[in-house]
Design an enzyme around this catalytic site. Sequence first.
Site, short mmCIF file in Angstrom:
data_model
loop_
_atom_site.label_atom_id
_atom_site.label_comp_id
_atom_site.label_asym_id
_atom_site.label_seq_id
_atom_site.Cartn_x
_atom_site.Cartn_y
_atom_site.Cartn_z
N GLY A 17 1.01 -1.15 0.10
CA GLY A 17 -0.03 0.11 0.00
C GLY A 17 0.62 1.27 -0.13
O GLY A 17 1.90 1.31 0.25
N GLY A 20 0.48 8.84 2.85
CA GLY A 20 0.96 10.18 2.72
C GLY A 20 2.64 10.14 3.14
O GLY A 20 3.26 10.97 3.00
N VAL A 24 4.23 0.77 2.08
CA VAL A 24 4.29 -0.37 2.94
C VAL A 24 4.54 -1.49 2.07
O VAL A 24 3.96 -1.89 1.00
CB VAL A 24 3.19 -0.74 3.59
CG1 VAL A 24 3.09 -1.93 4.63
CG2 VAL A 24 2.66 0.73 4.56
N LYS A 38 7.26 -0.40 6.46
CA LYS A 38 6.98 1.19 5.90
C LYS A 38 8.34 1.78 5.57
O LYS A 38 9.05 2.02 6.70
CB LYS A 38 6.04 1.69 6.98
CG LYS A 38 5.47 2.98 6.44
CD LYS A 38 4.96 3.94 7.70
CE LYS A 38 3.74 3.27 7.58
NZ LYS A 38 2.61 3.60 6.64
N ASP A 132 -5.13 8.58 13.92
CA ASP A 132 -5.46 8.34 12.77
C ASP A 132 -6.24 6.99 12.40
O ASP A 132 -5.97 6.14 11.50
CB ASP A 132 -4.33 8.45 11.50
CG ASP A 132 -5.00 8.68 10.07
OD1 ASP A 132 -6.06 8.75 10.11
OD2 ASP A 132 -4.21 8.09 9.19
#
Length: 535
Positions: A17, A20, A24, A38, A132
């Site tokens: 994925g 911002g 990953v 990441k 988040d």
Amino acid sequence: MSGERVVGGYVLRRVLGRGGMGEVHLATTPAGGLAAVKVIHPSLARDPAFRRRFEREVAAARRVARFCTAPVLDAGMDGDVAYLVTEYVKGPDLAQAVRERGPLSGSDLEALAVGIATALAAIHGAGVVHRDLKPSNVLLSPLGPRVIDFGIARLVDSDSVVSQSILGTPAFMAPEQVRGEPLGPAADVWAWGGVIAFAGTGRLVFGGGAPAEVLYRIVNEGPRLDGLDEGLREVVERALAKDARLRPTAQQLLESLMGGRRLSPASATEVVERTWTGPGLPATDATPVRPAPSVRPAPQQGADVRRAPQMGADVPIAPKVRRRWPWVAGAAGLVVALAVGVVVVPQVLAERWPYDAKFADSWATGTSGGGNARVVGTGYVLTAEPGWRLWKSAPRSEPDGGVLVTARARLEQGSGDYGVWCHGSTGSGDRYEFGVNGAGRATIVKRRAGQKGTPLYGPAAIKGSTGYERIVAECGGGDAGRVALRMWVDDRLVAEVTDGGDPLGTGEAGVHAAPDTKESLRVRFESFTIARTKS
């Protein structure tokens, strides 16, 4: 292999994925396992202020207990590249699950609510605020929901509402976050309410549209919760209070969901895993993983496998019906059971999967040349003699298709392999064995009657444990003449292979123990569960 990208010793296999802060990647660890890595955007990683925040926030994130989270395993700088390594969770995220299969309901929705609340309790207990929480940051593993990326949003300077809105998802931002005020754990509780409402209805509680419109509704309008299960609606409404001081804490959320009983994150995690059946989605990465070149098959101890005496009679499989059970009443029963160390299965659960062992009920006991099996308190103790492999089956056969077999075990005496097996037959001796070793190794072995075991994975090094090892084995349904096999130890995926050579099919499952010295091996199994996997 030429062209491979290696960061911090982790071989990046493919992108899982993008966000911002960077990408990953699914990666192979130096020990041959899997992890999610990441890789931070170079423009951020080159900033000295970011590096300072990176070190500080990663240190805090590593203090978070693993309960219903994907824990941080490693982090560092490789030249100008900053990277963060977390446990790889195999499964879709909640946003994908709802998008492709629709809203969750019944025990899965309730287990999701408890699981995310448990994760927040663990995160807040370590002094971290997620900042988040959103559906794409909740992964749905075969064992239940796992929250990821906790505390990561703080790595970027969040002094202004503009930077926060860029990093966060407007639909799940708390009013104080919209106003640019300092954020505390209450902001995560607000996001929990929005995530659970989305999971149960398939809608954003403050609607869609332009970000500015959504943020206005968050501050000035009430949430839309019609269609959400009544049992959860009241708790979600309290979580979405405009005033942060009126929201419950994550621990209070957990208590409300559990009928007022105070539950530790460890016990809550067990409740979730005993009731979770999953959203019915395939995992996002279905490619079999072969052992790293350094991994070699395990040497076999002794001669041919010897069978233990009769394993105990099977009982008929319950009709394949899915019934919703009252969450609070059923979970309360499990809470009491966990508090006293007894696994108590509510009657309605006994009529469907998962099967949860009560070892005093029809499990084989007695002494043979191979050793001894006995029920001690609430546990099941196998004592295997040198040169023997003692294996016992559960008094209930596997359901059709793929299965998850879970046991919590502890090595009490000697050394050798112990664990669980599946897709087996007490009549033929065939089975897949998933074993751990007191020396810190994991193996998957295929056994056929009259033959030496065929190592499919290992021995591979795993992190040792001084308490109970939680061993989870997944045996696939055997589509297209292949069976996918996966193994977790203490919530860490340690092995993943495919058997395409005359694979074993649905049958029986159970536990096993085998010493590797001239001393007997004694293992205590504290729990045992058989559950269906989703096709």
